[in-house]
Structures are given as structure tokens and as C-alpha cells.
Design a protein around this motif. Structure first.
Motif, PDB file in Angstrom:
ATOM      1  N   UNK A  20       0.776  -1.055   0.122  1.00 26.27           N
ATOM      2  CA  UNK A  20       0.093  -0.126  -0.035  1.00 26.27           C
ATOM      3  C   UNK A  20       0.819   1.175  -0.004  1.00 26.27           C
ATOM      4  N   UNK A  21       1.921   1.304   0.938  1.00 30.88           N
ATOM      5  CA  UNK A  21       2.807   2.255   0.931  1.00 30.88           C
ATOM      6  C   UNK A  21       3.635   2.576  -0.380  1.00 30.88           C
ATOM      7  N   UNK A  22       3.942   1.619  -1.082  1.00 30.99           N
ATOM      8  CA  UNK A  22       4.745   1.610  -2.282  1.00 30.99           C
ATOM      9  C   UNK A  22       3.964   2.084  -3.685  1.00 30.99           C
ATOM     10  N   UNK A  23       2.436   1.918  -3.326  1.00 29.30           N
ATOM     11  CA  UNK A  23       1.634   2.384  -4.442  1.00 29.30           C
ATOM     12  C   UNK A  23       1.863   3.841  -4.740  1.00 29.30           C
ATOM     13  N   UNK A  24       1.643   4.134  -5.932  1.00 30.09           N
ATOM     14  CA  UNK A  24       1.964   5.605  -6.467  1.00 30.09           C
ATOM     15  C   UNK A  24       0.600   6.393  -6.136  1.00 30.09           C
ATOM     16  N   UNK A  25      -0.581   5.822  -5.558  1.00 27.35           N
ATOM     17  CA  UNK A  25      -1.835   6.198  -5.086  1.00 27.35           C
ATOM     18  C   UNK A  25      -1.888   6.573  -3.396  1.00 27.35           C
ATOM     19  N   UNK A  26      -0.823   6.201  -2.921  1.00 30.42           N
ATOM     20  CA  UNK A  26      -0.818   6.370  -1.485  1.00 30.42           C
ATOM     21  C   UNK A  26      -0.761   7.705  -1.107  1.00 30.42           C
ATOM     22  N   UNK A  27      -1.640   7.983   0.132  1.00 31.32           N
ATOM     23  CA  UNK A  27      -1.966   9.132   0.464  1.00 31.32           C
ATOM     24  C   UNK A  27      -1.311   9.531   2.032  1.00 31.32           C
ATOM     25  N   UNK A  28      -1.253  10.886   2.229  1.00 33.16           N
ATOM     26  CA  UNK A  28      -0.914  10.963   3.716  1.00 33.16           C
ATOM     27  C   UNK A  28      -1.745  10.288   4.743  1.00 33.16           C
ATOM     28  N   UNK A  29      -3.162  10.015   4.508  1.00 35.38           N
ATOM     29  CA  UNK A  29      -3.875   9.468   5.429  1.00 35.38           C
ATOM     30  C   UNK A  29      -3.483   8.035   5.452  1.00 35.38           C
ATOM     31  N   UNK A  30      -3.039   7.284   4.226  1.00 32.39           N
ATOM     32  CA  UNK A  30      -2.256   5.965   4.399  1.00 32.39           C
ATOM     33  C   UNK A  30      -1.333   6.017   5.383  1.00 32.39           C
ATOM     34  N   UNK A  31      -0.188   7.141   5.342  1.00 35.61           N
ATOM     35  CA  UNK A  31       0.800   6.811   6.194  1.00 35.61           C
ATOM     36  C   UNK A  31       0.512   7.125   7.470  1.00 35.61           C
ATOM     37  N   UNK A  32      -0.481   7.894   7.969  1.00 34.38           N
ATOM     38  CA  UNK A  32      -0.670   8.109   9.321  1.00 34.38           C
ATOM     39  C   UNK A  32      -1.421   6.937   9.763  1.00 34.38           C
ATOM     40  N   UNK A  33      -2.417   6.232   8.967  1.00 34.79           N
ATOM     41  CA  UNK A  33      -3.156   5.021   9.430  1.00 34.79           C
ATOM     42  C   UNK A  33      -1.670   3.924   9.531  1.00 34.79           C
ATOM     43  N   UNK A  34      -0.788   3.966   8.788  1.00 35.64           N
ATOM     44  CA  UNK A  34       0.451   2.543   8.912  1.00 35.64           C
ATOM     45  C   UNK A  34       1.149   2.918  10.198  1.00 35.64           C
ATOM     46  N   UNK A  35       1.148   4.378  10.546  1.00 32.96           N
ATOM     47  CA  UNK A  35       2.162   4.891  11.797  1.00 32.96           C
ATOM     48  C   UNK A  35       1.303   4.239  12.903  1.00 32.96           C
ATOM     49  N   UNK A  36      -0.090   4.532  12.974  1.00 31.50           N
ATOM     50  CA  UNK A  36      -0.939   3.990  13.992  1.00 31.50           C
ATOM     51  C   UNK A  36      -0.533   2.648  14.281  1.00 31.50           C
TER      52      UNK A  36
END
Length: 321
Positions: A20-36
Motif C-alpha cells: 500500500x505504501x509503495x503504491x503511487x496512489x498512497x496518501x498522507x492518510x495512508x501514512x498516518x494509518x500505517x504509523x498507528x
């Protein structure tokens, strides 16, 4: 929950985050969800670190393997997705990462198609499915089957990938099995289908079956076998019945196949991936027999009998050179 089950679950989740994080469509929301997710527990963080380290270490190997064999993905990945499952893929995978998620590199974890199949088996798993009183399907390892609507009265299924033995007990009910570019029809027969590469192999074990592809039709009698793909039907030939049915007894037997073919078969029954990196070794003819539950023993046999060198990497990956 069993600790090993929990560990496997976290590893799968970490792999999904990696995609998901390597996808070009990844968003800042994805990054925050991953951190959690990663901060949920030390086990979450450990699972992520192991997956990230594995892919960083494997990056040069994967690039080299892909350059030698661009067709590592199963050919059916290029076929349209079943319309009934389109909504699932639309919400589950961003467009830029769809190919990687649907067909993971080197089949190192289950694809999305695995989870959407009506019936599936994992690595080294076999199961029997009774679809009616007159139709039973025994599925080999890494096999996916979907129900299909029959053109006429009867039963129809699709072998999306893998290997299955179909037992149509009779009663006058027609049975059709779609696989790749063709279909196999029977009324009272037992037959084996294998779809693990560009070609589909159909073997008639009992009764008779009719194999159809692009308007052409050929009948097989017991002991006969044929291959087909998008280019057409091959001529029927005598089958090695013992080899065709060996998987049902939990044994793999090779008598003159190349070492490359043996490695391909081992990869179907073993978690991780064996990568063969020696062309001369790949062409060697092999004679050996082993249980499908003893694939690591088979690798040691290849090392001892044929001079192969084994290099163990994380994630069950083995380099054979």
C-alpha cells in the motif's frame, strides 16, 4: 490465539502495508494509518521490520529474476476479472499497485484473487469439495476454483489456476470445467486438469471427456492426455498415469525431468520461493522421489546428488546455484 497464528497474521498485514505504501496512489492518510498500525504493539513493529528488511535484501535478486523471466505472473492475470468481483478490486487496490497485489512477486504471499475464489487451497494444502451428489472435485496445492453458470443443464466450474481431479459420478448430469482458453465436458468420467503455466493439461482417467477450444473439439479416452492454450489444441498422447495421480498419494516422482522443472514443482508445495540461478544446473535431468511434505529434504537431495549450492535467505527464499 496460537502465537504462531498471530505472528503469521501480523506478517500478512505488514506485507499489505508494504504494498500500500509503495503504491503511487498512497496518501498522507495512508501514512498516518500505517504509523498507528505499527505503533499498536512491539509485535506489529517487529513484523514490519522483518518484512521491510526482507524486501530490501531481496530487491537485487527480484530485479534479476524479473529481467530473466518477465512472465513470472500467471498468464490469467491478463484476463478480465470476473464482473461479480470487480467492486472488490476497485475498493481493495489502488490502480497503481493492482498488478503487484493481485499477482505478488514470485508468489511470496497469497494474492487478492486467492481470497476471492469460491474454493482455494494454500501451499501444500489439499482438499475435496462435493459440489453435488454427482460431482466431487479434489484440489491440489495452490489451486483456485470458481463456480460458473452452465450453458446448458448441469454443473460448471472454472479452474482459475492450479490442479484438480474431477469426479463426475454420472446420473446424466453434464459437467463443464473451464480453464484458460478452453473447456472440458463430461457426463460420467474422472479426469485431471492442471493449469500452472501457459498451457492447460487434461488427462482422462475413467470414462471419456471432450475438450473444446476455439470451436475445435477432441475426445479423450482413459489413459489419454492433451495440452491446449490460446493457440489451439495439441494432439492427444498416452499419459503417464502414475505421475498424473501421484499428488493424490502425497508423493512427487521425477524420472528424467529437468532440474528446473523439479524446482517449479517444489515451489508449488513449499512456502517461500526457490530461485534457480544456474542455467547448466537447470538443464540437468533428475531422478528422485519425495513426499510433498519433505520439500526441504528434496532441496538437500539436489545439493548432495547434483552438486547444487543452497543459499538460505529470510522468508523461506532459497537460491539454488
Amino acid at each position: 490465539m496460537n502465537p504462531s497464528d498471530d505472528s503469521d497474521r501480523l506478517r500478512r498485514e505488514a506485507e499489505q502495508w508494504w504494498l500500500r505504501l509503495r503504491d503511487r496512489g498512497a496518501t498522507r492518510g495512508d501514512a498516518e494509518a500505517f504509523k498507528l498500525w505499527r505503533a499498536s504493539s512491539p509485535s506489529h513493529a517487529r513484523a514490519w521490520n522483518e518484512v521491510a528488511r526482507l524486501w530490501q535484501e531481496m530487491d537485487p535478486v527480484l530485479k534479476q529474476a524479473a529481467s530473466r523471466d518477465p512472465g513470472l505472473a500467471h498468464p490469467s492475470a491478463r484476463r478480465p476479472v470476473n464482473p461479480g468481483r470487480r467492486a472488490f478490486f476497485g475498493t481493495a487496490v489502488a490502480a497503481g499497485g493492482a498488478a503487484l497485489a493481485v499477482w505478488p512477486p514470485l508468489s511470496l504471499w497469497p494474492s487478492l484473487l486467492d481470497y476471492t475464489a469460491d474454493f482455494r487451497t494454500g501451499t501444500a494444502e489439499q482438499r475435496s469439495v462435493a459440489l453435488s451428489e454427482a460431482l466431487t472435485v479434489q484440489m491440489n496445492t495452490q489451486t483456485r476454483i470458481n463456480r460458473r453458470a452452465a450453458m446448458d443443464a448441469g454443473k460448471a466450474i472454472e479452474l482459475v489456476a492450479g490442479e484438480a481431479q474431477v469426479d463426475a459420478a454420472g446420473g446424466g448430469e453434464a459437467v463443464t470445467v473451464y480453464a484458460g482458453a478452453g473447456a472440458t465436458h463430461a457426463r460420467q468420467a474422472r479426469f485431471n486438469l492442471r493449469y500452472t503455466g501457459p498451457q492447460v493439461c487434461v488427462t482422462c482417467l475413467q470414462g471419456s471427456v471432450a475438450v473444446e477450444q476455439a470451436g475445435r473439439r477432441q475426445t479423450l479416452e482413459p489413459g489419454q492426455q492433451l495440452y491446449y492454450d490460446e493457440s489451439g489444441l495439441r494432439a492427444a498422447v498416452p499419459a503417464d498415469m502414475a505421475m498424473v495421480e501421484a499428488w493424490r498419494s502425497g508423493t512427487l516422482s521425477f524420472s528424467g525431468q529437468t532440474l528446473a522443472e523439479v524446482v517449479d514443482e517444489i515451489n508449488r508445495y513449499r512456502p517461500g520461493r526457490v530461485l534457480l540461478r544456474n542455467a547448466e544446473l537447470a538443464a540437468r535431468r533428475v531422478r528422485m522421489r519425495f513426499a510433498i511434505t519433505q520439500t526441504d529434504l528434496a532441496l538437500r537431495m539436489l545439493r548432495d546428488l547434483y552438486g547444487a549450492q543452497l543459499t538460505q535467505l529470510p522468508g523461506g527464499i532459497v537460491l539454488l546455484s
